[in-house]
Design an enzyme around this catalytic site. Structure first.
Site, PDB file in Angstrom:
ATOM      1  N   ARG A   1      20.283  38.893  19.656  1.00 46.36           N
ATOM      2  CA  ARG A   1      19.371  37.791  20.012  1.00 46.36           C
ATOM      3  C   ARG A   1      18.385  38.191  21.101  1.00 46.36           C
ATOM      4  O   ARG A   1      17.230  37.790  21.066  1.00 46.36           O
ATOM      5  CB  ARG A   1      20.177  36.582  20.504  1.00 46.36           C
TER       6      ARG A   1
ATOM      7  N   GLU B   1      26.247  36.909  25.133  1.00 44.57           N
ATOM      8  CA  GLU B   1      27.565  37.544  25.137  1.00 44.57           C
ATOM      9  C   GLU B   1      28.114  37.825  26.531  1.00 44.57           C
ATOM     10  O   GLU B   1      29.308  37.691  26.778  1.00 44.57           O
ATOM     11  CB  GLU B   1      27.529  38.836  24.313  1.00 44.57           C
TER      12      GLU B   1
ATOM     13  N   ASP C   1      33.092  38.500  22.561  1.00 41.48           N
ATOM     14  CA  ASP C   1      32.098  37.789  23.373  1.00 41.48           C
ATOM     15  C   ASP C   1      31.177  36.868  22.585  1.00 41.48           C
ATOM     16  O   ASP C   1      30.073  36.560  23.021  1.00 41.48           O
ATOM     17  CB  ASP C   1      31.254  38.825  24.109  1.00 41.48           C
TER      18      ASP C   1
ATOM     19  N   HIS D   1      21.039  42.418   8.675  1.00 39.67           N
ATOM     20  CA  HIS D   1      21.825  41.243   9.072  1.00 39.67           C
ATOM     21  C   HIS D   1      21.228  39.997   8.422  1.00 39.67           C
ATOM     22  O   HIS D   1      20.007  39.915   8.224  1.00 39.67           O
ATOM     23  CB  HIS D   1      21.746  41.156  10.594  1.00 39.67           C
TER      24      HIS D   1
ATOM     25  N   HIS E   1      20.170  43.532  15.408  1.00 37.58           N
ATOM     26  CA  HIS E   1      20.344  42.090  15.192  1.00 37.58           C
ATOM     27  C   HIS E   1      20.411  41.251  16.459  1.00 37.58           C
ATOM     28  O   HIS E   1      20.418  40.028  16.396  1.00 37.58           O
ATOM     29  CB  HIS E   1      21.632  41.839  14.401  1.00 37.58           C
TER      30      HIS E   1
ATOM     31  N   GLU F   1      39.509  42.981  23.696  1.00 39.06           N
ATOM     32  CA  GLU F   1      38.220  43.568  24.096  1.00 39.06           C
ATOM     33  C   GLU F   1      37.717  42.895  25.380  1.00 39.06           C
ATOM     34  O   GLU F   1      36.597  42.378  25.458  1.00 39.06           O
ATOM     35  CB  GLU F   1      37.171  43.474  22.973  1.00 39.06           C
TER      36      GLU F   1
HETATM   37  C1  UD1 Z   1      26.622  36.634  16.282  1.00 37.68           C
HETATM   38  C2  UD1 Z   1      27.102  36.694  17.729  1.00 37.68           C
HETATM   39  C3  UD1 Z   1      26.850  38.076  18.301  1.00 37.68           C
HETATM   40  C4  UD1 Z   1      27.401  39.162  17.406  1.00 37.68           C
HETATM   41  C5  UD1 Z   1      26.884  38.985  15.995  1.00 37.68           C
HETATM   42  C6  UD1 Z   1      27.538  39.994  15.075  1.00 37.68           C
HETATM   43  C7  UD1 Z   1      26.912  34.617  19.045  1.00 37.68           C
HETATM   44  C8  UD1 Z   1      26.022  33.726  19.795  1.00 37.68           C
HETATM   45  N1  UD1 Z   1      26.356  35.728  18.512  1.00 37.68           N
HETATM   46  O1  UD1 Z   1      25.216  36.777  16.325  1.00 37.68           O
HETATM   47  O2  UD1 Z   1      27.464  38.157  19.571  1.00 37.68           O
HETATM   48  O3  UD1 Z   1      26.989  40.412  17.902  1.00 37.68           O
HETATM   49  O4  UD1 Z   1      27.217  37.676  15.532  1.00 37.68           O
HETATM   50  O5  UD1 Z   1      26.850  40.104  13.874  1.00 37.68           O
HETATM   51  O6  UD1 Z   1      28.075  34.329  18.904  1.00 37.68           O
HETATM   52  N2  UD1 Z   1      24.022  34.242   8.674  1.00 37.68           N
HETATM   53  C9  UD1 Z   1      24.257  34.037   7.340  1.00 37.68           C
HETATM   54  N3  UD1 Z   1      25.438  34.515   6.816  1.00 37.68           N
HETATM   55  C10 UD1 Z   1      26.344  35.201   7.549  1.00 37.68           C
HETATM   56  C11 UD1 Z   1      26.078  35.421   8.908  1.00 37.68           C
HETATM   57  C12 UD1 Z   1      24.910  34.921   9.460  1.00 37.68           C
HETATM   58  O7  UD1 Z   1      23.471  33.443   6.627  1.00 37.68           O
HETATM   59  O8  UD1 Z   1      27.365  35.627   7.008  1.00 37.68           O
HETATM   60  C13 UD1 Z   1      22.751  33.722   9.249  1.00 37.68           C
HETATM   61  C14 UD1 Z   1      22.757  32.200   9.409  1.00 37.68           C
HETATM   62  O9  UD1 Z   1      21.493  31.724   9.105  1.00 37.68           O
HETATM   63  C15 UD1 Z   1      23.023  32.040  10.923  1.00 37.68           C
HETATM   64  C16 UD1 Z   1      22.292  33.253  11.486  1.00 37.68           C
HETATM   65  O10 UD1 Z   1      22.546  34.294  10.541  1.00 37.68           O
HETATM   66  O11 UD1 Z   1      22.522  30.818  11.427  1.00 37.68           O
HETATM   67  C17 UD1 Z   1      22.691  33.691  12.858  1.00 37.68           C
HETATM   68  O12 UD1 Z   1      24.109  33.822  12.973  1.00 37.68           O
HETATM   69  P1  UD1 Z   1      24.795  33.661  14.422  1.00 37.68           P
HETATM   70  O13 UD1 Z   1      26.265  33.861  14.276  1.00 37.68           O
HETATM   71  O14 UD1 Z   1      24.340  32.426  15.071  1.00 37.68           O
HETATM   72  O15 UD1 Z   1      24.159  34.835  15.277  1.00 37.68           O
HETATM   73  P2  UD1 Z   1      24.265  36.390  15.118  1.00 37.68           P
HETATM   74  O16 UD1 Z   1      22.962  36.967  15.471  1.00 37.68           O
HETATM   75  O17 UD1 Z   1      24.888  36.731  13.816  1.00 37.68           O
HETATM   76  N1  UDP Z   2      29.084  46.474   9.769  1.00 39.20           N
HETATM   77  C1  UDP Z   2      29.387  46.250   8.435  1.00 39.20           C
HETATM   78  N2  UDP Z   2      28.368  46.110   7.545  1.00 39.20           N
HETATM   79  C2  UDP Z   2      27.062  46.176   7.905  1.00 39.20           C
HETATM   80  C3  UDP Z   2      26.759  46.382   9.280  1.00 39.20           C
HETATM   81  C4  UDP Z   2      27.795  46.509  10.178  1.00 39.20           C
HETATM   82  O1  UDP Z   2      30.550  46.200   8.049  1.00 39.20           O
HETATM   83  O2  UDP Z   2      26.207  46.051   7.038  1.00 39.20           O
HETATM   84  C5  UDP Z   2      30.194  46.612  10.720  1.00 39.20           C
HETATM   85  C6  UDP Z   2      30.101  47.775  11.673  1.00 39.20           C
HETATM   86  O3  UDP Z   2      30.635  48.960  11.110  1.00 39.20           O
HETATM   87  C7  UDP Z   2      30.909  47.277  12.854  1.00 39.20           C
HETATM   88  C8  UDP Z   2      30.603  45.799  12.881  1.00 39.20           C
HETATM   89  O4  UDP Z   2      30.155  45.482  11.565  1.00 39.20           O
HETATM   90  O5  UDP Z   2      32.297  47.419  12.632  1.00 39.20           O
HETATM   91  C9  UDP Z   2      29.548  45.501  13.882  1.00 39.20           C
HETATM   92  O6  UDP Z   2      29.095  44.204  13.701  1.00 39.20           O
HETATM   93  P1  UDP Z   2      27.708  43.697  14.234  1.00 39.20           P
HETATM   94  O7  UDP Z   2      26.776  44.838  14.391  1.00 39.20           O
HETATM   95  O8  UDP Z   2      27.319  42.569  13.351  1.00 39.20           O
HETATM   96  O9  UDP Z   2      28.085  43.056  15.643  1.00 39.20           O
HETATM   97  P2  UDP Z   2      28.282  43.651  17.108  1.00 39.20           P
HETATM   98  O10 UDP Z   2      29.213  44.789  17.057  1.00 39.20           O
HETATM   99  O11 UDP Z   2      26.940  44.008  17.637  1.00 39.20           O
HETATM  100  O12 UDP Z   2      28.831  42.481  17.857  1.00 39.20           O
END
Ligand code: UD1
Ligand code: UDP
Length: 386
Positions: free
Chosen positions: A212, A134, A98, A243, A210, A120
């Protein structure tokens, strides 16, 4: 025989963790040509998963920006995929879950008239702003997809109620397949801090947060609640792999500054994370993936959200919705810490999300869809929990 070209598109940590075992399953079948395009919506957190599962991307759109918006993720993915579709010429696109990558990937496939398989599928809260974005992403992908791979019977039922077009399969969640290779009793952590944690005499809570929709006041309440729990219980330590979102980083640092029993650490690779969870006392999280993983490890979960699209663990009694109100979260954590019976009630291993064969079923469903086998795969059957 012409191979069926399957292009998997994903971009964030959870998608990669849950698509990795499926990519490996598809590789085992000679009738498939399995290709992978990562959007790089996450960079470091995605690369870490690719490394652990030894996956390499055929295409990498590298779209991540420091403070990316939903619009930048969606448009950069859509535009970046133009060339990928031209070159890869897929017969089927697979997307997962999602995220904005998921939505844009499915939309791009639709624009190129390529059928989509949604892994999923069918999770719903029926509140379009929670989880945000999502809930809308997965609903829209449901309308685009031809193949819906639902983890549980309840997820499939949601799709049936929506009279969704296409074929629905109940497969279990691929994350349970992934866990077959990650959790080991003799596992040694890379981080000395984790190896030195006293899992026998201290009660270690694993925290992640984490989402939003929790940005702002809800996240403040959650972190203040955890702070209060740590101050109240001297044998509690919290490990929080934070995160990389700048919003989350700032909130965590500000709220936990000076508390030596809250360990703020970098995101862990998935092996470290699963083994940390497996040794913890319980888990507090707003993550979707953790809600699915913890029950099979017998770890109680307090869900830091107003709702969940994963009601199965709640029905099984191993997860509870703690909400986003500080006092309520403190009360529910205290119940687990004070009342051994309440703890034991929740600390039982159940597997409502899968039996480790989800990827096998998905591969069989794809074979069936392309006329390579006569029978549909058997559904993953759970006890009727809901
Ligand atoms: C995204 C997904 C969310 C999912 C989550 C898993 C969307 C809108 N959101 O949210 O559904 O649950 O991932 O973790 O698709 N960043 C880094 N390095 C990384 C990852 C993230 O620097 O490896 C930082 C960047 O500044 C980025 C910010 O995190 O702009 C937010 O990342 P983003 O993918 O937009 O949103 P998430 O909250 O991670
Ligand atoms: N996870 C990981 N390292 C971390 C935190 C989470 O590998 O430091 C794994 C966790 O075990 C799970 C997945 O990341 O498999 C969940 O991702 P996240 O919480 O970012 O996203 P969501 O499931 O909420 O979409």
């Amino acid at each position: 025989m012409k191979k069926i070209r399957v292009l998997s598109i994903f971009g964030t940590r959870p998608e990669a963790i849950k698509m990795a075992p499926l990519m490996m399953e598809l590789e085992r079948h000679s009738e498939f040509e399995s290709m992978c395009c990562v959007t790089g919506q996450h960079r470091q957190m995605l690369d870490s998963v690719m490394d652990i599962f030894k996956l390499s991307a055929d295409y990498d759109l590298n779209i991540m920006e420091k403070q990316q918006t939903l619009s930048t993720i969606t448009t950069k993915t859509l535009l970046g995929l133009e060339n990928v579709f031209e070159e890869a010429k897929p017969d089927l696109v697979l997307v997962h879950g999602d995220t904005s990558t998921t939505f844009a990937g499915a939309l791009a496939a639709f624009y190129h008239k390529v059928p989509v398989g949604h892994v999923e599928a069918g999770l719903r809260t029926y509140d379009i702003y929670s989880p945000y974005p999502e809930e809308m992403n997965r609903t829209l992908v449901g309308d685009i997809a031809s193949l819906h791979f639902s983890p549980t019977a309840a997820n499939a039922e949601n799709l049936r109620k929506e009279a969704i077009l296409g074929e629905i399969f109940i497969t279990g969640n691929t994350v349970i397949d992934a866990m077959k290779t990650t959790v080991r009793s003799d596992f040694l952590f890379e981080d000395p801090l984790l190896n030195e944690l006293d899992f026998q005499n201290k009660r270690i809570i694993v925290l992640t947060c984490h989402r939003r929709e929790n940005y702002g006041e809800p996240m403040e309440q959650i972190m203040q609640a955890v702070r209060e729990v740590v101050l109240q219980y001297s044998d509690v330590e919290v490990v929080y792999p934070v995160h990389l979102s700048p919003v989350v980083q700032e909130c965590a640092k500000r709220n936990f500054e000076g508390l030596d029993r809250v360990h703020l650490i970098k995101p862990l690779d998935v092996e470290q994370m699963h083994n940390l969870m497996a040794r913890s006392y319980f888990i507090m999280t707003d993550s979707g993936g953790l809600q699915e993983e913890a029950p099979s490890m017998g770890k109680p979960v307090l869900v830091l959200r107003k709702e969940t699209e994963r009601p199965e663990a709640i029905a099984a009694g191993t997860a509870k919705l703690a909400g986003i109100d500080k006092q309520n979260i403190v009360r529910m954590a205290s119940e687990l810490l004070d009342n051994p019976e309440a703890y034991e009630c929740m600390a039982k291993a159940v597997n409502p999300y899968g039996d480790g064969k989800a990827c096998e079923r998905i591969a069989e469903a794809i074979q069936w869809y392309f006329g390579l086998r006569q029978d549909r795969p058997d559904d993953f059957l759970t006890k009727d929990l809901l």
